[in-house]
Motif scaffolding. Structure first.
Motif, PDB file in Angstrom:
ATOM      1  N   VAL A  23      29.622  20.243  32.192  1.00 40.70           N
ATOM      2  CA  VAL A  23      30.094  20.147  33.575  1.00 40.70           C
ATOM      3  C   VAL A  23      29.216  19.198  34.385  1.00 40.70           C
ATOM      4  CG1 VAL A  23      31.134  22.444  33.594  1.00 40.70           C
ATOM      5  CG2 VAL A  23      28.736  22.182  34.214  1.00 40.70           C
ATOM      6  N   HIS A  24      28.028  18.925  33.887  1.00 41.21           N
ATOM      7  CA  HIS A  24      27.100  18.056  34.611  1.00 41.21           C
ATOM      8  C   HIS A  24      27.217  16.597  34.181  1.00 41.21           C
ATOM      9  CE1 HIS A  24      25.298  21.707  36.123  1.00 41.21           C
ATOM     10  NE2 HIS A  24      25.061  22.131  34.889  1.00 41.21           N
TER      11      HIS A  24
ATOM     12  N   HIS B 229      33.620  18.515  33.201  1.00 36.24           N
ATOM     13  CA  HIS B 229      33.270  18.039  34.544  1.00 36.24           C
ATOM     14  C   HIS B 229      34.511  17.838  35.403  1.00 36.24           C
ATOM     15  CE1 HIS B 229      32.211  15.043  37.656  1.00 36.24           C
ATOM     16  NE2 HIS B 229      31.059  15.688  37.674  1.00 36.24           N
TER      17      HIS B 229
ATOM     18  N   ASP C  75      35.397  19.800  38.720  1.00 30.72           N
ATOM     19  CA  ASP C  75      35.628  19.061  39.953  1.00 30.72           C
ATOM     20  C   ASP C  75      36.921  19.503  40.636  1.00 30.72           C
ATOM     21  OD1 ASP C  75      34.789  16.794  41.726  1.00 30.72           O
ATOM     22  OD2 ASP C  75      36.712  15.961  41.089  1.00 30.72           O
TER      23      ASP C  75
END
Length: 368
Positions: free
Chosen positions: A107-108, A115, A119
């Protein structure tokens, strides 16, 4: 009865864990099991609310809930839905979204599937939060013969006499969330998603109500037809009315799964393991729903429905807060279990008091 009701869930668990092991080895097996347990723990309130509606359906539609409904829940919401969300929010093709999903990612890490889905979370949270909030408000603003938190539920029921008050409150909450919680770049998407969530709730809930009204008894109906209708009603809702309730149940399950699907990426970025783990949990929730219906649990423990709706209201608020802030799933699960546990305890104490009152009356009626 336990094996008959949960047999399908046991079979799905066995097959799912075997597939997880074949696909991801010991790690895949372990992660899938963890996700299944988490799904069950945070969705118990979903089972209680589902039981309220499923109990109105006949045996055929209850089987549909456990078969076709599970396929929709597992493959639709846990596997396909995240891909669709990535397609819509990232403006990419389904083929590219599928490719990203298979590659997973963190996710980073910008550009990865995880990600992109993370978002899109503000919009997803707004949709699910407003949908569940309206469901909760419709419950607490309705006058009821039995109340749990009477000091709060009775005044709210009086406020509920105002027409469409639940829609008004949900709209106000959405505007506040979009302007004071959502990041500036997400304000419009949160507003649109929240409005869409409110519309979907009103439409799906309205469809069930419309079909149910169509099946109500006509004063001018022939006695034979009226008798057949009463027998059918006793056996459970069928036809278009049942389809409307079934559709509502599927959308309700979808809103409960939103947060779980996205939260699962904190444990693993592999969509296949996520689908297997959450699918196992979804099967147990459905089996638990049927168990509650067949055991008549909501009738015996009358405050359970209240506790589940208060848990849903809490989940709705938490979902809206996750538009900007991180809320661990364990917090969501504990709040839900806490409300239901207190409601169950209150129901048990109420039943004991009632039995005690009946015993006292019987003793007083015995001639000396």
């Amino acid at each position: 009865m336990l094996l008959k009701t949960f047999g399908g869930a046991f079979a799905v668990t066995l097959v799912g864990l075997v597939l997880a092991f074949i696909y991801g080895g010991t790690t895949g097996l372990t992660v899938a099991a963890i996700l299944g347990v988490l799904e069950i723990s945070v969705s118990f309130d979903n089972a209680v609310v589902n039981a309220k509606y499923l109990g109105r359906l006949n045996a055929f539609w209850q089987r549909m809930f456990l078969t076709v409904g599970v396929l929709i829940a597992v493959f639709g919401m846990r596997l396909l839905f995240p891909v669709v969300i990535v397609c819509l929010t990232a403006h990419i093709s389904p083929a590219k979204a599928y490719h990203l999903a298979m590659n997973g990612g963190s996710v980073h890490t910008p550009g990865t599937y995880a990600h992109l889905l993370h978002d899109a979370h503000p919009a997803i949270a707004a949709f699910g939060g407003i949908f569940l909030l309206t469901l909760f408000l419709d419950f607490i603003f309705e006058e009821r013969e039995i109340t749990w938190l009477s000091w709060l539920e009775l005044p709210l029921a009086r406020i509920g006499k105002l027409d469409q008050i639940s829609v008004v409150v949900s709209g106000v909450v959405l505007v506040l969330a979009a302007n004071f919680i959502a990041p500036a770049s997400k304000t419009s998407s949160v507003l649109v998603a929240g409005i869409f969530g409110l519309i979907v709730y009103l439409v799906v809930n309205g469809i069930g109500g419309l079909f149910e009204d169509d099946d109500e008894e006509d004063p001018d109906e022939a006695p034979e037809a009226s008798a057949r209708r009463r027998v059918a009603a006793a056996a459970g809702m069928a036809g278009r009315a049942a389809f409307g309730v079934f559709l509502f149940l599927e959308v309700l399950d979808a809103t409960f799964s939103f947060d779980g699907v996205i939260g699962a990426f904190a444990i693993t970025s592999d969509p296949i393991i996520i689908a297997i783990g959450l699918g196992i949990g979804a099967m147990y929730i459905r089996s638990l729903t049927v168990f509650l219906v067949r055991k008549g649990t909501l009738s015996e423990f009358v405050y359970l429905e209240h506790g589940a709706h208060w848990a849903i209201g809490s989940l709705a608020v938490l979902l809206l807060f996750t538009i900007k802030y991180e809320v661990p799933e364990v917090v969501t699960g504990l709040i839900g279990v806490g409300f239901i546990g207190l409601a169950l305890l209150s129901s048990v104490l109420r039943n004991r008091r009632n039995r005690s009152d009946v015993s006292d009356l019987e003793i007083e009626s015995v001639p000396v």
